[in-house]
Design a protein around this motif. Structure first.
Motif, mmCIF file in Angstrom:
data_model
loop_
_atom_site.group_PDB
_atom_site.id
_atom_site.type_symbol
_atom_site.label_atom_id
_atom_site.label_comp_id
_atom_site.label_asym_id
_atom_site.label_seq_id
_atom_site.Cartn_x
_atom_site.Cartn_y
_atom_site.Cartn_z
ATOM 1 N N LEU A 136 75.066 152.103 -4.044
ATOM 2 C CA LEU A 136 73.670 152.503 -4.227
ATOM 3 C C LEU A 136 73.276 153.579 -3.226
ATOM 4 N N VAL A 137 73.603 153.380 -1.944
ATOM 5 C CA VAL A 137 73.245 154.342 -0.902
ATOM 6 C C VAL A 137 74.022 155.646 -1.081
ATOM 7 N N GLN A 138 75.282 155.532 -1.502
ATOM 8 C CA GLN A 138 76.098 156.733 -1.713
ATOM 9 C C GLN A 138 75.506 157.614 -2.802
ATOM 10 N N ARG A 139 75.087 156.998 -3.899
ATOM 11 C CA ARG A 139 74.580 157.778 -5.032
ATOM 12 C C ARG A 139 73.099 158.116 -4.908
ATOM 13 N N HIS A 140 72.369 157.327 -4.132
ATOM 14 C CA HIS A 140 70.928 157.541 -3.995
ATOM 15 C C HIS A 140 70.545 157.482 -2.511
ATOM 16 N N PRO A 141 70.934 158.497 -1.759
ATOM 17 C CA PRO A 141 70.684 158.473 -0.305
ATOM 18 C C PRO A 141 69.211 158.471 0.059
ATOM 19 N N GLN A 142 68.324 158.768 -0.907
ATOM 20 C CA GLN A 142 66.891 158.751 -0.616
ATOM 21 C C GLN A 142 66.327 157.339 -0.506
ATOM 22 N N VAL A 143 67.083 156.344 -0.929
ATOM 23 C CA VAL A 143 66.610 154.953 -0.900
ATOM 24 C C VAL A 143 66.303 154.530 0.534
ATOM 25 N N GLN A 144 65.116 153.959 0.716
ATOM 26 C CA GLN A 144 64.685 153.511 2.048
ATOM 27 C C GLN A 144 64.825 152.005 2.243
ATOM 28 N N TRP A 145 64.658 151.254 1.159
ATOM 29 C CA TRP A 145 64.830 149.798 1.202
ATOM 30 C C TRP A 145 65.672 149.352 0.011
ATOM 31 N N ILE A 146 66.556 148.388 0.274
ATOM 32 C CA ILE A 146 67.352 147.777 -0.789
ATOM 33 C C ILE A 146 66.796 146.388 -1.077
ATOM 34 N N LEU A 147 66.480 146.140 -2.348
ATOM 35 C CA LEU A 147 66.070 144.813 -2.782
ATOM 36 C C LEU A 147 67.288 144.129 -3.395
ATOM 37 N N CYS A 148 67.581 142.936 -2.939
ATOM 38 C CA CYS A 148 68.685 142.158 -3.483
ATOM 39 C C CYS A 148 68.102 141.067 -4.367
ATOM 40 N N ASP A 149 68.308 141.201 -5.676
ATOM 41 C CA ASP A 149 67.817 140.214 -6.634
ATOM 42 C C ASP A 149 68.774 139.027 -6.631
ATOM 43 N N ASP A 150 68.332 137.913 -6.075
ATOM 44 C CA ASP A 150 69.157 136.737 -5.814
ATOM 45 C C ASP A 150 70.066 137.064 -4.613
ATOM 46 N N GLY A 151 70.826 136.110 -4.171
ATOM 47 C CA GLY A 151 71.739 136.364 -3.064
ATOM 48 C C GLY A 151 71.294 135.767 -1.747
ATOM 49 N N LEU A 152 70.355 134.812 -1.759
ATOM 50 C CA LEU A 152 69.930 134.189 -0.503
ATOM 51 C C LEU A 152 71.116 133.518 0.189
ATOM 52 N N GLN A 153 72.031 132.980 -0.613
ATOM 53 C CA GLN A 153 73.211 132.308 -0.052
ATOM 54 C C GLN A 153 74.419 133.245 0.057
ATOM 55 N N HIS A 154 74.266 134.509 -0.340
ATOM 56 C CA HIS A 154 75.370 135.482 -0.281
ATOM 57 C C HIS A 154 75.348 136.140 1.097
ATOM 58 N N LEU A 155 75.891 135.445 2.076
ATOM 59 C CA LEU A 155 75.730 135.839 3.473
ATOM 60 C C LEU A 155 76.585 137.039 3.868
ATOM 61 N N ALA A 156 77.471 137.491 2.993
ATOM 62 C CA ALA A 156 78.285 138.665 3.314
ATOM 63 C C ALA A 156 77.434 139.921 3.425
ATOM 64 N N LEU A 157 76.278 139.935 2.761
ATOM 65 C CA LEU A 157 75.351 141.059 2.867
ATOM 66 C C LEU A 157 74.310 140.740 3.937
ATOM 67 N N ALA A 158 74.343 141.498 5.031
ATOM 68 C CA ALA A 158 73.347 141.305 6.081
ATOM 69 C C ALA A 158 71.978 141.675 5.542
ATOM 70 N N ARG A 159 70.968 140.918 5.965
ATOM 71 C CA ARG A 159 69.614 141.162 5.465
ATOM 72 C C ARG A 159 68.625 141.202 6.614
ATOM 73 N N ASP A 160 67.528 141.908 6.370
ATOM 74 C CA ASP A 160 66.486 142.064 7.379
ATOM 75 C C ASP A 160 65.277 141.184 7.088
ATOM 76 N N VAL A 161 65.019 140.928 5.811
ATOM 77 C CA VAL A 161 63.888 140.090 5.396
ATOM 78 C C VAL A 161 64.363 139.170 4.275
ATOM 79 N N GLU A 162 63.981 137.893 4.365
ATOM 80 C CA GLU A 162 64.305 136.934 3.318
ATOM 81 C C GLU A 162 63.024 136.385 2.695
#
Length: 324
Positions: A136-162
């Motif tokens: 996502l960041v590679q193709r859309h470098p303008q993105v400022q925030w990433i929303l993760c739809d589901d994945g509260l238990q997917h701890l491999a992705l570091a998160r800033d807000v839950e």
């Protein structure tokens, strides 16, 4: 997910008690996994942009996708460029891919496709959300925030807000899977709690669900719900709680002659046309792209979820604190 087991999860009855030993095993494995991330045996990886996870601790649909759509629209209205990552549950592909104009539910999943169409935000799906986030960041470098739809238990992705989302079930009987509906024990630390139902079981921000005044067909043409009076109406829903959709239609004055509840993420490959029997078929937006190849005249009825203003104020404050 069967309705019988969902009912069993609402109380600590015989079925739940029979499954309780397996819940203890599930809880032990989950705790060991969390510990492994905490001590560094397993690593959470950063995506190069701050991440907001919209998830839940209860199995089944609690309203994560409508919430993700509402948040994406809110942030975009503030001029914040957002992108979305998702696992793409139910898709037949296994790779990491961006949703494009011609993508189908079988390629990318029904919920990510709905998010992309509803918001226009770039959406990438992958089993490992960190891979999706990096593409996502590679193709859309303008993105400022990433929303993760589901994945509260997917701890491999570091998160800033839950953000943890609940519906009117609350935590059910309070037990972990499979004796109860919980993916992990509650309460647990998180930044925000949002209730998507009408009768929250405990404290948290609230939102309002309502059907749009207009349905639309496969070509994007709008049809006012009021124009459907007098027609033979059938409704179909392949979502976590189909009856909720049917009830909302009835509350809007839709006299449903037939309802067809299906399992969440149903693919409609076995669909038998109801239009041939003289029905006007109503479906959810999530089901529409899968149903239209088999029922071209079906009308999709959007669900609009609007969190209370206080939620967005708290969310904006939290995101601002991360931005520094």
């Amino acid at each position: 997910m069967g309705l019988d087991i969902q009912r069993a999860w609402l109380r600590r009855g015989a079925v739940a008690r029979l499954l309780w030993p397996l819940s203890c095993l599930f809880g032990a494995i989950a705790a060991l996994r969390r510990h492994a991330y905490r001590v560094g045996w397993l690593r959470s990886e950063r995506a190069g942009r701050p991440v907001l996870v919209v998830g839940n601790v209860i199995a089944g649909g609690a309203g994560k996708t409508p919430t993700t759509i509402a948040i994406a629209r809110h942030l975009m209205a503030r001029g914040i460029a957002v992108g979305v990552v998702s696992r793409g549950f139910g898709r037949q592909t296994k790779d990491c891919r961006e949703i494009l104009a011609g993508s189908t539910p079988s390629e990318v999943g029904d919920e990510p496709l709905l998010i992309h169409k509803a918001t226009g935000a770039p959406v990438v799906v992958a089993s490992r959300r960190i891979e999706a986030a990096r593409l996502l960041v590679q193709r859309h470098p303008q993105v400022q925030w990433i929303l993760c739809d589901d994945g509260l238990q997917h701890l491999a992705l570091a998160r800033d807000v839950e953000l943890c989302v609940f519906d009117d079930r609350g935590v059910g009987n309070g037990w972990l899977l499979p004796a109860g509906p919980l993916r992990e024990a509650w309460p647990r630390a998180c930044d925000l709690v949002l209730h998507t139902g009408d009768h929250p079981a405990f404290a948290g921000f609230r939102g309002r669900r309502a059907l749009a005044d207009m349905a639309y067909d496969k070509d994007g043409h709008d049809v006012a719900l009021t124009q459907l009076a007098g027609r033979r109406l059938a409704a179909v829903a392949g979502i976590a709680r189909p009856q909720a959709f049917f009830d909302m239609l009835a509350a809007r004055g839709m006299a449903l002659e037939r309802t067809v509840p299906l399992a969440d993420h149903h693919n409609f490959s076995d669909w038998q046309s109801l239009a041939d029997a003289g029905f006007t078929v109503l479906c959810t937006e999530k089901d529409a792209a899968k149903l239209w190849p088999h029922e071209p005249s079906a009308l999709a009825v959007p669900l609009i979820f609007t969190p209370e203003p206080a939620f967005f104020q708290a969310l904006d404050a939290k995101l601002s604190s991360v931005d520094g």
